[in-house]
Write an enzyme that holds these catalytic residues in place. Structure first.
Site, short mmCIF file in Angstrom:
data_model
loop_
_atom_site.label_atom_id
_atom_site.label_comp_id
_atom_site.label_asym_id
_atom_site.label_seq_id
_atom_site.Cartn_x
_atom_site.Cartn_y
_atom_site.Cartn_z
N GLU A 2 0.84 -1.19 0.00
CA GLU A 2 0.00 0.00 0.00
C GLU A 2 0.87 1.25 0.00
OE1 GLU A 2 -3.58 2.26 2.48
OE2 GLU A 2 -2.78 0.40 3.25
N GLU A 19 -5.41 -2.26 13.05
CA GLU A 19 -5.12 -3.12 11.89
C GLU A 19 -6.08 -4.31 11.84
OE1 GLU A 19 -3.28 -1.74 9.82
OE2 GLU A 19 -2.45 -0.25 11.18
#
Length: 881
Positions: free
Chosen positions: A127, A304
């Site tokens: 990412e 997360e």
């Protein structure tokens, strides 16, 4: 370098992907100097896309193409073109399978994007656009597909091979090579792909979901650090249970794995079922981690994990929608932390972070909406605006529609969009449809940049026994947005009276019940409301605004120091009490800077601190945050022209004066809160340590010539929280004991890079112009790794962003030094360099002497022809101010 070099990407130009992906198969032959990747991808033309070309353009960077097959047949060389960032196939069928064989060099990948080495182990960071450094692919978040992965590596060096999804098989061949296969059945964008290979130890637990499924939960760390991952495991299991209880969301695979690595540009990454963490945000034990570290680990581990649904199962259509996953998930992790710890302290800390980091973004040349209109380099938009302000936007929806409707809206959002890549409008539509509330104007929070200013005037009508409140809003121009529309602002307000304290009220004409707090939806530029109280006549009433920080706004109300002191004492809302004390302190500080009379305000401020200390045992954690003065960053936001040295000196003088005046009060707190019980990271014990250590710091300030108490505290501490607090207190002095303690700390932890980061940050923070010379020396320290992002952040970023004395030296040497470091780091890690360059973004708001030096540093970086696009965007936008 000119502004024309940048090639912005615009939200308005979004087009659906030309092809969809049915499935991805990846094979890795892992080698540090020559990794071969074979991808087999089934493509089919997207019926929703305009057919503009017969071919297909795939993204790819820093990789070598070795072989290319379409439906099993090797393509001739004239059937495609390869550039530095693209593979272009001239013509392709409506549906086909493309096999691409590429080669990369993980050992040479210092940018830490794609596939690279950390501590001799393979890991990935994809990412936002790292996957294109692994293979040629449609690297965009709206292309989702199930993945199958097969990895082969030397079994002795890389016995552990991890990827996304469920483990299919593992085997060791006769030649010592190790093979592992993984399959992820849930469609995901390539930015969520992950791979880890190496020699790692682990701890494991089993989690049983609410439906009875057993999930293997593992945390992988360097051998010998297993014990330091136990707290993270506890946090993870609690987060999994919390997400089921609060949001009804179960984990969806058979395994959930977490890996800690030492070289990582970010804090952590939510890759589907294989979270990769910067080890700084995963490892903790009492000897190496502070209470703040424990709290941060708890928050990030939960964050997360929560991405599994808000980010993975439902992802963003394009990178402009980044806050769709990040802002929403920050709000969720804030809820989790509030439930796990003190909700009041959590809220105040969240607001403090927003004000110190995001509010300045809104004031500067890099201001952008929660959903940006354009970007040149997407790495630069992982900002406080997208994350923290994005979380406040979600919180405002929660406030406007209520917790019950919010939960229904989330359920509807998951039902509608599971497995899709969507937009902010899709999220808001689910909330609107579930609640029946019109949120069309509210969408402006995603599209307009800047911090709204709320001004309030109130008047008491003794005849009608009402208090009228006139609210007006203003949103100043920001880069690219000169005209603004009124926002939809939820304003939580109530009445505080000098005689009765908090007073229940209701809007005049409202048949509802009297309440302490009302939510007013301000949707126009100006609105007046009338409040009638339960008691009728009042003695001296003031309006308490934005309780709970109901909106990310800047509030200006005509409140006297005595009004603020009354709110700080009587308001039922912890945030409002804290905020009033902060405003009282700002009144003193700004008055000192402008040489106005602040005798009354200073007296009330000290009285408020004294009263808070007297209540220290009621809630030590809440009293600790109440005692802290506004930071220099907060003060700077109220100044037309910033003089960093004057701000530092004024703030320091006020701290010393309060410390000396209340020395006996704090000595009593320090002695009474002494605790010899075994260390525990729980919120109650952490709160007691926080207040005792705050008292220690204040006592050290009160005895500038006698810091022996802090040094004794440092030597006798049996945990990092106390040891670090004593060291930080000593660092605010210029004594022999300061250097003695710093050297002893560095010697004790010479083999622990994460703890040495704390030492580096203190060296960089020392408020002396000579700190620059010390920072230069430390660049050559044997424990400083110039290529590790954690070391860069600890030493250089701390110096540039937080040392207002040495960075802003009047000879400009601090500016020149950081500009040099930006250009050096940019050669191997553009992301880290761009973040460091951000230290100059507010240059135009400083006084002329400082302004010229910062502008010169920016121009030097601008003239560097080797500047990356990451740094280029920051520098050019900053210079445009």
């Amino acid at each position: 370098m000119g502004q024309t070099d940048l090639q912005p990407i615009y939200l308005k130009d979004y087009q659906p992907p030309p092809f969809l992906v049915e499935g991805v198969e990846l094979e890795f032959d892992l080698d540090p100097d020559r990794t071969v990747v074979t991808s087999r991808v089934a493509y089919r033309r997207n019926p929703a896309a305009d057919r503009q070309a017969a071919g297909l353009a795939l993204n790819g960077e820093k990789i070598v193409l070795r072989r290319l097959l379409l439906d099993g047949a090797e393509l001739p060389r004239d059937a495609y073109d390869v550039t530095d960032d693209q593979l272009l196939l001239h013509a392709v069928p409506e549906a086909f399978t493309l096999t691409v064989e590429t080669e990369c060099v993980p050992r040479a990948n210092t940018a830490l994007e794609g596939l690279y080495l950390s501590g001799g182990r393979f890991c990935t960071q994809c990412e936002p656009e790292g996957f294109r450094r692994i293979t040629y692919f449609l690297d965009r978040p709206d292309v989702l597909a199930p993945f199958k992965v097969r990895m082969t590596a030397d079994g002795h060096t890389y016995p552990l091979l991890l990827s996304n999804g469920n483990r299919v098989s593992t085997q060791t061949l006769e030649n010592g090579r190790c093979i592992a296969e993984w399959e992820d059945p849930f469609p995901k964008p390539c930015y969520l792909f992950a791979l880890v290979a190496g020699d790692l130890a682990h701890i494991g637990e089993s989690f049983t979901t609410s439906s009875g499924k057993s999930v293997a939960v593992n945390i992988y760390v360097e051998p010998g650090k297993e014990r330091q991952s136990e707290y993270a495991m506890d946090c993870l299991l609690r987060a999994m249970k919390w997400d089921e209880d609060v949001y009804g969301l179960e984990y969806d695979l058979d395994e959930f794995n977490v890996v800690a690595v030492s070289d990582f540009n970010m804090g952590a990454m939510e890759n589907k079922s294989l979270n990769i963490f910067n080890d700084k945000l995963l490892l903790a034990d009492p000897d190496t981690a502070t209470d703040d570290d424990y709290a941060r680990i708890e928050s990030v581990v939960a964050h997360e994990y929560f991405h599994n649904w808000t980010g993975n199962r439902i992802t963003c259509r394009d990178w402009f929608q980044l806050s769709l996953k990040e802002g929403l998930t920050v709000f969720r992790d804030q809820q989790f932390s509030a439930d796990a710890r003190s909700a009041a302290v959590q809220r105040i800390n969240d607001v403090s972070t927003l004000r110190m980091t995001q509010f300045p973004e809104d004031q500067g040349p890099l201001a952008h909406p929660v959903r940006p209109d354009s970007y040149a380099e997407i790495n630069n938009f992982y900002t406080y605006t997208v994350y923290e302000k994005g979380a406040e936007v979600v919180r405002m929806i929660h406030t406007l529609i209520g917790s019950g409707a919010y939960r229904k809206g989330m359920d509807l959002y998951f039902t509608r969009h599971d497995g899709q890549a969507v937009t902010c409008e899709d999220f808001v539509a689910a909330m609107q449809d579930a609640s029946g509330k019109d949120l069309s104007q509210f969408l402006l929070w995603y599209n307009q940049a800047g911090t709204p200013l709320l001004e309030a005037e109130s008047a008491l009508d003794e005849i009608r026994e009402t208090l009228s409140v006139t609210l007006s809003q203003k949103l100043s121009p920001t880069p690219g947005q000169t005209e603004k529309q009124p926002m939809h602002i939820p304003v939580a307000l109530g009445i505080v009276d000098s005689q009765y304290g908090s007073v229940k009220s209701k809007r005049r004409g409202d048949n509802g019940e009297f309440a302490e707090t009302h939510i007013v939806s301000l949707m126009s530029e100006r609105e007046t409301i009338e409040l009638e109280t339960e008691r009728g006549t009042l003695s001296r009433a003031v309006v308490s605004l934005n309780r709970g920080f109901s909106a990310p706004i800047d509030v200006r109300a005509s409140l006297s120091p005595s009004d603020l002191a009354m709110i700080a004492k009587c308001d039922p809302d912890p945030y409002a009490r804290w905020n009033a004390q902060q405003e009282l302190a700002l009144t003193v500080l700004l008055g000192e800077l402008t040489r106005n009379d602040v005798v009354e305000a200073r007296t009330l401020l000290v009285d408020g601190v004294r009263a808070a200390v007297a209540r220290a045992y009621e809630d030590p954690a809440q009293i600790t945050v109440f005692l802290a003065l506004p930071s220099a960053r907060i003060i700077n936001q109220r100044l037309e022209a910033i003089d960093p040295l004057a701000v530092h000196q004024t703030r320091h003088a006020l701290r010393v004066n309060i410390a000396k005046e209340l020395r006996e009060d704090f000595l009593n707190v320090y002695e009474t809160l002494s605790d010899r019980s075994p260390f525990s990271p729980d919120a109650i014990a952490a709160g007691r340590r926080a207040l005792r250590n705050a008292a220690l710091h204040i006592l050290t300030l009160a005895q500038l010539d006698e810091p022996g108490l802090a040094y004794q505290h440092f030597k006798q501490s049996d945990n990092m929280t106390d040891r670090w607090a004593a060291l930080a207190a000593l660092n605010d002095t210029d004594t022999i004991l300061r250097r003695k303690a710093l050297n002893e700390f560095a010697s004790r932890y010479s083999d622990n890079p994460l703890v040495l980061d704390k030492w580096l940050s203190l060296e960089a923070l020392h408020s002396d112009p000579a700190a620059l010379d010390r920072v230069r020396e430390l660049l050559d320290h044997p424990n400083y790794d110039s290529r590790n992002p954690n070391r860069i952040r600890a030493l250089l970023a701390t110096f540039a962003f937080n040392n207002d004395v040495a960075f802003h030296r009047k000879d400009g040497e601090g500016y020149r030094f950081i500009a040099d470091q930006v250009m050096k780091i940019d050669q191997f890690n553009p992301q880290s360099a761009a973040r460091l360059a951000g230290a100059f973004q507010q240059w135009a708001r400083y006084r002329e002497g400082y302004k010229a030096g910062m502008r010169d540093a920016l121009e030097r970086m601008s003239e560097n022809r080797q500047t990356s696009q990451d740094v280029r965007e920051i520098v050019e936008k900053s210079l445009s101010a």
